[in-house]
Design an enzyme around this catalytic site. Structure first.
Site, mmCIF file in Angstrom:
data_model
loop_
_atom_site.group_PDB
_atom_site.id
_atom_site.type_symbol
_atom_site.label_atom_id
_atom_site.label_comp_id
_atom_site.label_asym_id
_atom_site.label_seq_id
_atom_site.Cartn_x
_atom_site.Cartn_y
_atom_site.Cartn_z
ATOM 1 N N GLU A 1 22.213 0.426 11.969
ATOM 2 C CA GLU A 1 21.326 1.013 12.963
ATOM 3 C C GLU A 1 20.732 -0.127 13.795
ATOM 4 O O GLU A 1 20.223 -1.100 13.241
ATOM 5 C CB GLU A 1 20.219 1.790 12.244
ATOM 6 C CG GLU A 1 19.357 2.580 13.182
ATOM 7 C CD GLU A 1 18.406 3.524 12.442
ATOM 8 O OE1 GLU A 1 17.907 3.139 11.373
ATOM 9 O OE2 GLU A 1 18.172 4.634 12.949
ATOM 10 N N CYS B 1 15.773 7.470 15.714
ATOM 11 C CA CYS B 1 16.721 7.598 14.597
ATOM 12 C C CYS B 1 17.879 8.529 14.944
ATOM 13 O O CYS B 1 18.960 8.390 14.400
ATOM 14 C CB CYS B 1 16.000 8.068 13.347
ATOM 15 S SG CYS B 1 15.035 9.552 13.612
ATOM 16 N N VAL C 1 0.839 -1.205 0.000
ATOM 17 C CA VAL C 1 0.000 0.000 0.000
ATOM 18 C C VAL C 1 0.879 1.263 0.000
ATOM 19 O O VAL C 1 0.639 2.208 -0.751
ATOM 20 C CB VAL C 1 -1.005 -0.041 1.171
ATOM 21 C CG1 VAL C 1 -1.719 1.287 1.347
ATOM 22 C CG2 VAL C 1 -2.025 -1.153 0.911
ATOM 23 N N GLY C 2 1.940 1.236 0.810
ATOM 24 C CA GLY C 2 2.892 2.365 0.794
ATOM 25 C C GLY C 2 3.593 2.444 -0.556
ATOM 26 O O GLY C 2 3.830 3.535 -1.087
HETATM 27 P P1 ADP Z 1 10.536 -0.819 9.813
HETATM 28 O O1 ADP Z 1 11.483 -1.646 8.994
HETATM 29 O O2 ADP Z 1 11.114 -0.415 11.083
HETATM 30 O O3 ADP Z 1 9.151 -1.375 9.930
HETATM 31 P P2 ADP Z 1 10.143 0.825 7.542
HETATM 32 O O4 ADP Z 1 11.030 1.943 7.193
HETATM 33 O O5 ADP Z 1 10.217 -0.389 6.695
HETATM 34 O O6 ADP Z 1 10.383 0.534 9.061
HETATM 35 O O7 ADP Z 1 8.622 1.271 7.541
HETATM 36 C C1 ADP Z 1 8.175 2.577 7.712
HETATM 37 C C2 ADP Z 1 6.940 2.778 6.880
HETATM 38 O O8 ADP Z 1 7.218 2.463 5.517
HETATM 39 C C3 ADP Z 1 5.759 1.904 7.259
HETATM 40 O O9 ADP Z 1 4.574 2.692 7.179
HETATM 41 C C4 ADP Z 1 5.749 0.839 6.182
HETATM 42 O O10 ADP Z 1 4.477 0.303 5.931
HETATM 43 C C5 ADP Z 1 6.213 1.619 4.981
HETATM 44 N N1 ADP Z 1 6.800 0.814 3.897
HETATM 45 C C6 ADP Z 1 7.449 -0.362 3.978
HETATM 46 N N2 ADP Z 1 7.876 -0.768 2.763
HETATM 47 C C7 ADP Z 1 7.493 0.185 1.882
HETATM 48 C C8 ADP Z 1 7.658 0.381 0.463
HETATM 49 N N3 ADP Z 1 8.301 -0.491 -0.292
HETATM 50 N N4 ADP Z 1 7.153 1.505 -0.083
HETATM 51 C C9 ADP Z 1 6.526 2.433 0.667
HETATM 52 N N5 ADP Z 1 6.341 2.307 1.994
HETATM 53 C C10 ADP Z 1 6.801 1.214 2.597
#
Ligand code: ADP
Length: 494
Positions: free
Chosen positions: A398, A299, A226-227
């Site tokens: 990290e 962070c 979805v992201g």
């Molecule tokens: P973590 O690994 O700590 O969960 P992320 O940086 O992966 O942190 O996630 C932060 C946000 O990015 C969340 O809202 C997640 O759903 C979103 N996210 C994860 N993968 C993707 C992607 N490929 N594109 C856009 N958003 C994403």
């Protein structure tokens, strides 16, 4: 270490999403579980939005931007965001309980995650109301004679906001409110682990403000797709994101085909250079506190401590005693300042990195595992690793846990080189009695921000952004507002 269990105030949040002004379930009605990290129990559910739901939200935001008054009526925006501020203020205790339920953040340290962002809504409403959107720069010489030029600051359009779980309400507000006040419309996609800090914001906007349908949308989902779909959508003009560098790269790649503007606040591996004239008694207990207070899930955390070899053992002893006495335990018990990690997956990542540090020759001074006194909940002991090789995994990746690595240095030159030996450049810290000397060291750190002697660089009135692979662009300060505006230069007769 405090182990008393407090009265749990677990509270489930809004299950529905906000799409085009309506609180709705996901298409097909799917939901996903929300787990309280201190009890490991499922405490409720959130709508598991689909790519179709996201698409409807983007369409609504597009329509609200192109056809509505939001982009043009600054007084109306100001009135709506003041309404939002007042509604958040009235919902503060509910939002606090939801935050603790989702993240496991100790109640004692929720101020920066509740009071601060609520106040920031008012700040942006006033900043945007008073901003000069049309600047006459006067007459300019051109080959064809003089031209008068005006700068017209315009909203970009639809902003997609993708947020992480560590400070969810704060970032949901920090990523969307300046964008809204600048006249954009927004689709927010909160993190999987913390959907309610987003859906509650959606509920409050829908029920307690006059923000028009489509201007602010929230799509919760358990799927990264979805992201990803939000980042790729050609109807979206900008992505604002906080999260890991790996996900930031994926967002940049997905945004590239439509040349979207991106504002990225990514990972960090910040160094704290402790100079040989530093007051260890104040600098190092503070360093230990910073590592533990959000369970290290920050962070900007200065997680790499660089100690002068001449005072190495003395420094380690102060850090050890501060970490061993840190008040950890149930987040609902006032006084506790370190709670659990947010999930079992995150805890395992932290424990794996600690193990990799020991495998690469680091010496475990304290911690290193799961506290025996807290068998339930995703707790990790405050952990201190000494003699850490600056090139090892534990010094380069990290950790996002309550872990400090310590490396000795011989010269200031060497300390700066070790600090800068990182793909990241988010923030840094310098401690030293001679402030001019500390300032000169701070200037040599290749990072976006630096703290000297515990004086924070972070706040709504100062720009915050990372260098290298820690990000692009700024939050906060004047820049944190103009990021959400395009400057159209108009040449015209005198
Ligand atoms: P973590 O690994 O700590 O969960 P992320 O940086 O992966 O942190 O996630 C932060 C946000 O990015 C969340 O809202 C997640 O759903 C979103 N996210 C994860 N993968 C993707 C992607 N490929 N594109 C856009 N958003 C994403």
């Amino acid at each position: 270490m405090t182990t008393t269990q407090g009265d749990s105030g677990v509270l489930a949040g809004e299950e529905r999403m906000l799409v085009d002004g309506a609180l709705v379930d996901a298409t097909g009605g799917a939901r996903f579980d929300v787990v309280h990290p201190a009890s490991e129990e499922v405490v409720g559910q959130a709508a598991d939005g689909t790519v179709d739901d996201l698409s409807r939200a983007v369409a609504a935001a597009r329509r609200a931007f192109d056809a509505g008054d939001w982009a043009r009526d600054v007084q109306f925006r100001h009135r709506c965001l003041i309404q939002l501020h007042d509604a958040l203020e009235a919902n503060k205790e509910r939002l606090r309980r939801i935050l603790i339920t989702e993240v496991g953040c100790p109640v004692t340290v929720t101020g920066s995650q509740i009071e601060s962002p609520v106040a920031e809504v008012k700040h942006w409403a006033e900043h945007g109301r008073d901003f000069d959107y049309l600047v006459d720069t006067g007459s300019h010489e051109t080959a064809l004679g003089p031209a008068r030029r005006k700068l017209n600051y315009e909203p970009l359009g639809v902003v997609g906001a993708i947020t992480p779980w560590n400070v969810p309400l704060y970032l949901n507000i920090a990523e969307t409110v300046p964008a809204l006040m600048a006249g954009n419309t927004v689709v927010l996609k909160p993190a999987q682990l913390t959907p309610w800090s987003g859906s509650e914001l959606g509920r409050i906007v829908a029920e307690e403000t006059d923000i028009p349908a489509g201007v602010f949308n929230v799509v919760t989902s358990n799927a990264n797709e979805v992201g990803a779909a939000l980042s790729a959508d050609p109807r979206v003009d900008m992505i604002t994101f906080t999260g890991s560098t790996a996900t930031g790269r994926a967002i940049l790649a997905a945004s590239a085909p439509t040349v979207k503007k991106t504002l990225l606040e990514l990972g960090g591996k910040s160094a704290h250079i402790v100079l040989d004239d530093a007051d260890f008694g104040s600098a190092l207990p503070m360093a230990a506190m910073m590592a533990c207070v959000m369970s290290g899930q920050s962070c900007v955390l200065p997680s790499r401590i660089l100690l002068p070899r001449s005072r190495y053992d003395e420094g380690l002893a102060v850090l050890q005693s501060s970490m061993e006495n840190f008040p950890m335990g149930d987040p609902w018990t006032p006084g506790n300042m370190q709670g659990p990690q947010v999930s079992e997956t995150q805890r395992q990542k932290v424990l794996d990195l600690i193990a990799s540090g020991r495998d690469s020759g680091a010496r475990l001074v304290t911690g290193g595992g799961v506290p025996e006194s807290l068998p339930v909940g995703y707790y990790v002991q405050p952990t201190l690793l000494a003699d850490v090789d600056p090139d090892s995994r534990i010094a380069q990746e990290e950790i996002f846990g309550p872990v400090l690595t310590v490396t000795p240095y011989d010269t200031e030159e060497q300390a700066v080189a070790i600090a800068n030996n990182s793909i990241y450049g988010l923030s840094g810290e310098v401690s030293g009695a001679d402030v001019d000397r500390a300032f000169a060291v701070a200037q040599r750190m290749r990072t976006g921000n630096v703290t000297i002697n515990g004086k924070s660089h972070f706040g709504i009135t100062s720009p915050f952004g990372g260098t290298k692979q820690s990000g692009l662009g700024y939050r906060n300060g004047e820049q944190g507002f103009t990021e959400y505006l395009h400057i159209k230069t108009i040449g015209m007769p005198q």
